[in-house]
Design a protein around this motif. Structure first.
Motif, mmCIF file in Angstrom:
data_model
loop_
_atom_site.group_PDB
_atom_site.id
_atom_site.type_symbol
_atom_site.label_atom_id
_atom_site.label_comp_id
_atom_site.label_asym_id
_atom_site.label_seq_id
_atom_site.Cartn_x
_atom_site.Cartn_y
_atom_site.Cartn_z
ATOM 1 N N LEU A 112 15.026 9.527 -7.105
ATOM 2 C CA LEU A 112 13.848 8.672 -7.192
ATOM 3 C C LEU A 112 12.572 9.484 -6.943
ATOM 4 N N GLN A 113 12.642 10.404 -5.974
ATOM 5 C CA GLN A 113 11.486 11.262 -5.687
ATOM 6 C C GLN A 113 11.122 12.091 -6.927
ATOM 7 N N ASP A 114 12.154 12.699 -7.542
ATOM 8 C CA ASP A 114 11.897 13.506 -8.747
ATOM 9 C C ASP A 114 11.252 12.646 -9.839
ATOM 10 N N TYR A 115 11.772 11.434 -9.946
ATOM 11 C CA TYR A 115 11.268 10.536 -10.991
ATOM 12 C C TYR A 115 9.801 10.174 -10.751
ATOM 13 N N VAL A 116 9.452 9.779 -9.521
ATOM 14 C CA VAL A 116 8.052 9.373 -9.281
ATOM 15 C C VAL A 116 7.111 10.578 -9.413
ATOM 16 N N ASP A 117 7.591 11.772 -9.044
ATOM 17 C CA ASP A 117 6.770 12.981 -9.221
ATOM 18 C C ASP A 117 6.474 13.214 -10.700
ATOM 19 N N ARG A 118 7.530 13.133 -11.501
ATOM 20 C CA ARG A 118 7.365 13.356 -12.947
ATOM 21 C C ARG A 118 6.448 12.291 -13.545
ATOM 22 N N LYS A 119 6.635 11.072 -13.085
ATOM 23 C CA LYS A 119 5.842 9.963 -13.617
ATOM 24 C C LYS A 119 4.349 10.176 -13.300
ATOM 25 N N TRP A 120 4.076 10.623 -12.112
ATOM 26 C CA TRP A 120 2.685 10.867 -11.708
ATOM 27 C C TRP A 120 2.069 11.987 -12.553
ATOM 28 N N ILE A 176 11.318 3.641 1.012
ATOM 29 C CA ILE A 176 12.706 3.159 1.085
ATOM 30 C C ILE A 176 13.046 2.717 2.513
ATOM 31 N N GLU A 177 12.651 3.528 3.452
ATOM 32 C CA GLU A 177 13.030 3.253 4.846
ATOM 33 C C GLU A 177 12.262 2.082 5.459
ATOM 34 N N SER A 178 11.205 1.678 4.796
ATOM 35 C CA SER A 178 10.390 0.595 5.366
ATOM 36 C C SER A 178 10.998 -0.786 5.117
ATOM 37 N N PRO A 210 6.329 10.927 1.128
ATOM 38 C CA PRO A 210 7.603 10.938 0.391
ATOM 39 C C PRO A 210 8.082 9.510 0.102
ATOM 40 N N VAL A 211 8.730 9.325 -1.018
ATOM 41 C CA VAL A 211 9.197 7.998 -1.423
ATOM 42 C C VAL A 211 10.220 7.457 -0.421
ATOM 43 N N LYS A 212 10.830 8.365 0.304
ATOM 44 C CA LYS A 212 11.806 7.967 1.337
ATOM 45 C C LYS A 212 11.179 7.021 2.372
ATOM 46 N N LYS A 245 0.834 -1.210 0.000
ATOM 47 C CA LYS A 245 0.000 0.000 0.000
ATOM 48 C C LYS A 245 0.861 1.250 0.000
ATOM 49 N N LEU A 246 1.942 1.194 0.780
ATOM 50 C CA LEU A 246 2.847 2.344 0.864
ATOM 51 C C LEU A 246 3.428 2.680 -0.523
ATOM 52 N N ALA A 247 3.635 1.647 -1.333
ATOM 53 C CA ALA A 247 4.167 1.877 -2.687
ATOM 54 C C ALA A 247 3.212 2.751 -3.499
ATOM 55 N N VAL A 248 1.919 2.589 -3.241
ATOM 56 C CA VAL A 248 0.929 3.398 -3.959
ATOM 57 C C VAL A 248 0.867 4.801 -3.351
ATOM 58 N N GLU A 249 0.946 4.849 -2.043
ATOM 59 C CA GLU A 249 0.831 6.142 -1.345
ATOM 60 C C GLU A 249 2.043 7.042 -1.559
ATOM 61 N N THR A 250 3.144 6.466 -2.031
ATOM 62 C CA THR A 250 4.350 7.274 -2.252
ATOM 63 C C THR A 250 4.591 7.520 -3.745
ATOM 64 N N LYS A 251 3.620 7.185 -4.586
ATOM 65 C CA LYS A 251 3.741 7.301 -6.047
ATOM 66 C C LYS A 251 4.770 6.324 -6.633
ATOM 67 N N TYR A 252 5.335 5.474 -5.773
ATOM 68 C CA TYR A 252 6.326 4.523 -6.280
ATOM 69 C C TYR A 252 5.673 3.583 -7.288
ATOM 70 N N TRP A 253 4.444 3.211 -7.033
ATOM 71 C CA TRP A 253 3.742 2.231 -7.892
ATOM 72 C C TRP A 253 2.298 2.701 -8.080
#
Ligand SMILES: Cc1ncc(C[n+]2csc(CCOP(=O)(O)OP(=O)(O)O)c2C)c(N)n1
Ligand code: SF4
Ligand SMILES: [Mg+2]
Lengths: 392, 323
Positions: B299-307, B277-279, B272-274, B243-251
């Motif tokens: 990675l944060q910049d990337y997921v932001d752009r992707k979203w 990562i930290e989990s 934040p995607v951090k 779920k966290l992967a979705v909430e952080t825009k990672y996935w």
């Protein structure tokens, strides 16, 4: 009763396609490669014209061709493919899986030299790389044999005591692109001969689910491999029965090996594929000169017909084995098998190993005669690999 | 479309098609992927035939003489789950046409593959089968590495994740490349239903399964599936981390149907995607690395752009199917 047959002037590739047309498989998946391409092209035309109603899968590689055929056969379909050289090498991984899954697949193989260097012409390096894969391997001498052996192969593959895949080998270009007269049986005769496939362990039988390809560790794997040996042994029993049945409708006789004037010969040549035709010609010539030469043609290479070979070669003065492929750092494939078979005979002949025809290099009657002469002159050396038609 | 809920599934549930007793690690996300797929098929009154690429799911569920599959199953090799199922599906068509089989229920075909078997070694086989338009659902369970063979890097492994073939070292901070965008690759086949999902949001996954089964043509679902063993997480954290992967825009959760994008979850607030990562222990070495903040920021910049790009694609492709 022998059926009335139509005579067609066709190539070996067309003979294979005709056989496939008459089988009308449920599924064909194939990828083009010279010199197999005309088989796929011709068959695709049959599909396009509605001559057959096979479902054809135009796969993106030979690896996927064999993978899809394994899936189709496991689903209970009659499934076929065809290939050559690099295509067969690309399939290699799945060739083993097809055999160990006991799937009755028939595959015409148009023999071509295996890269590298890349070469499109005939030798047997492609099929020899599969000799321990667990497939039955048949070799045709000409287009007629290509046609006939494909039906025999199908019936053999689907036999309940066998359930193994079969390769029907034909020499690239020499057979596949050479036009000859081929006698074609009536469609109904073929239909009767091959019958309907009895579906076993079909993936589409959702009421009786099966698991194909499980993880099989040291506690069972060994026994399963042993069962493959059993299935191969059963080929030895079943093949003559099927060949006999085929002879009854076609008038053409097939056995593990064919003796051509070998019975009373003192010197015998052993070979695979189209070269046997040339050897027969040379045998006839030399017989006219009073030389007691003969030929033992190997039609079935796997399982290896050891008993028949021992029967024919025991007590001969000299045996010349021709190989169209090599095993670098060891004896050539056919030679090694023949030599090992003769370990057990009462009177071992002198033996000679001759490599010829790699990458499509021509083999002439003179070269064959030269090898026979070596035998007649007592000039065969068991541990020496010689070459015919090689610039040294 | 029916809206899936537990009651509905329970009502239609007769018999387990994917049963317990398999040897996947406790807490592993992978078994949920076939489990939910078989439940949805059952609820929709389909029979299933399954192929499975070599990997954790396959080796752990079919140790001879046992099998966890109460439905027809074939494992052929690592790189050919799609080609294999294309042969099975074609056999189905051929045998139906010739009246050689008479199934009582419609049969649906699924190929399961791990990320190694999908992004990497099996990509050609998958692309070919999709291009040919076979009717099958390819389900990727993405645990971001070759887990069955002991955690090696794949085309799906994220930057900085600890693997044995791209380890975080004194000099190199682990894998440098971003994940391959597998959903875009699959969506580019155009005549396809392609979607992402996670095992953490199973309603979303099941709704996508229904669409995939009903889609006329090939379908692809990429399911983010945490691996407890090599993500170095607790057995009870699998779903939360998904779920966290979705909430952080990672996935991000979205689908592409013949070129039309639709985002299926739009969290009001992102973390934040951090946090993602930290989990997980697999990033522990990265977090200690001097380049950590640089890589995480990247990675944060990337997921932001992707979203942002996804939002734009959703807008741009609305009502514009490409085929
Ligand atoms: C042709 C081939 N190459 C390599 C392997 C070894 N191998 C088996 S499974 C696997 C990794 C599987 O990774 P993935 O697809 O991500 O599935 P997971 O195990 O992570 O679930 C590898 C490398 C193999 N079986 N076949
Ligand atoms: S190694 Fe990971 S993916 Fe494999 S079974 Fe264990 S938790 Fe699941
Ligand atoms: Mg993986």
């Amino acid at each position: 009763m022998i059926a009335e047959q139509k005579k067609l002037a066709i190539t070996g590739a067309e003979a294979a396609a005709h056989a496939m047309r008459q089988i009308n498989p449920d599924v064909v998946a194939a990828y083009p490669i010279t010199p197999q391409t005309p088989i796929v092209e011709k068959f695709a035309q049959y599909v396009a014209d509605g001559v057959v109603d096979t479902e054809m899968i135009p796969v993106e590689s030979e690896h996927s061709a064999m993978s899809a055929i394994v899936g189709a056969a496991a689903a209970g379909a009659r499934a076929m493919t065809a290939t050559s050289a690099n295509g067969l090498a690309l399939m290699h991984e799945i060739v083993y899986i097809a055999a160990s899954s006991r799937l009755p697949i028939v595959m015409p193989v148009v023999n071509r030299a295996l890269s590298g260097p890349i070469n499109i012409h005939c030798d047997h390096s492609d099929t020899m790389a599969e000799r321990d894969s667990g497939w039955v391997q048949l070799f045709a001498e000409n287009s007629q044999e290509v046609y006939d052996l494909i039906f025999i192969a199908l019936k053999l593959a689907e036999n309940e005591n066998v359930r193994l895949p079969v390769m029907v080998n034909q020499d690239g270009f020499i057979i596949s692109h050479g036009t000859e007269i081929v006698e074609i049986l009536p469609d109904e005769e073929i239909k009767k001969f091959i019958g309907e496939q009895k579906m076993m362990y079909s993936l589409l039988d959702t009421k009786n689910p099966v698991t194909y390809g499980p993880l099989d560790l040291y506690d069972y794997y060994f026994e399963h491999k042993r069962q493959q040996v059993e299935a191969m042994d059963n080929v030895r029993k079943v093949f003559p029965e099927i060949a006999k049945e085929y002879e009854e409708i076609s008038g053409r006789k097939y056995s593990f090996v064919e003796s051509y004037k070998a019975d009373d010969a003192e010197y015998v040549m052993v070979a695979l594929g189209s070269t046997n035709g040339t050897i027969k010609y040379v045998v006839d010539k030399m017989r006219q000169e009073g030389k007691k030469v003969g030929l033992l043609k190997i039609t079935m290479f796997r399982p290896f017909p050891k008993e028949e070979i021992q029967y024919y070669l025991n007590g001969k003065k000299g045996v010349v084995v021709l190989d169209r492929s090599m095993s670098f750092g060891a004896e050539a494939p056919l030679y090694a098998e023949i030599k090992s078979s003769l370990y057990e005979v009462a009177v071992r002949p002198q033996l000679g190993s001759y490599i010829y025809g790699l990458g499509g290099r021509d083999i002439t009657p003179d070269m064959i005669r030269k090898a026979f002469d070596d035998a007649i002159e007592g000039n065969l050396v068991v541990d020496e690999q010689r070459y015919l038609g090689l610039r040294e | 479309m029916m809206a899936f809920n537990i009651k509905l599934l329970a009502k239609n549930h007769k018999e387990d098609k994917f049963v317990s007793g398999h040897r996947l690690c406790p807490g592993c996300g992978a078994p949920l992927v076939p489990k939910l797929a078989t439940l949805v098929a059952e609820a929709l009154n389909y029979d299933l035939v399954v192929s499975n690429a070599t990997g954790c799911l396959e080796v752990s569920t079919t140790i001879y003489p046992y099998t966890a599959w109460n439905i027809p199953f074939i494992h052929n090799a690592f790189e050919n789950a799609a080609a294999t199922i294309s042969g099975v599906e074609t056999a189905y068509k051929a045998l139906l046409k010739r009246g050689k089989i008479k199934p009582e229920r419609e049969i649906k075909f699924i190929a399961f593959g791990g990320d190694g078997g999908t992004y990497d070694i099996g990509l050609q086989s998958l692309s070919g089968a999709v291009e040919r338009g076979h009717n099958f659902v390819y389900i990727l369970y993405d645990n971001e590495g070759y887990m069955n063979t002991g955690n090696q890097r794949s085309g799906s492994t994220p930057p900085g994740s600890q693997t044995t073939t791209a380890p975080v070292g004194k000099k190199i901070p682990g894998k440098l490349q971003l994940k391959k965008n597998i959903v875009e690759i699959m969506a580019a086949h155009e005549n396809i239903y392609a979607a992402t999902a996670t095992v953490g949001d199973y309603m979303d996954y099941m709704n996508k399964l229904e669409k995939a089964f009903k889609f006329d043509g090939p379908a692809f679902i990429a399911v983010l599936t945490p691996c407890v063993r090599f993500w170095r997480i607790k057995e009870n954290a699998t779903l939360d981390i998904a779920k966290l992967a979705v909430e952080t825009k990672y996935w991000p959760l979205y689908e592409v149907e013949r070129g039309v994008y639709r985002i299926t979850r739009k969290p009001r607030q992102f973390k934040p995607v951090k946090e993602f990562i930290e989990s997980q222990g697999r990033f522990r070495n990265l977090l200690k690395h001097p380049m950590a903040s640089e890589i995480i920021q990247g990675l944060q910049d990337y997921v932001d752009r992707k979203w942002e790009r996804l939002l734009a694609l959703e807008e741009a492709t609305k009502d514009k199917p490409i085929r």
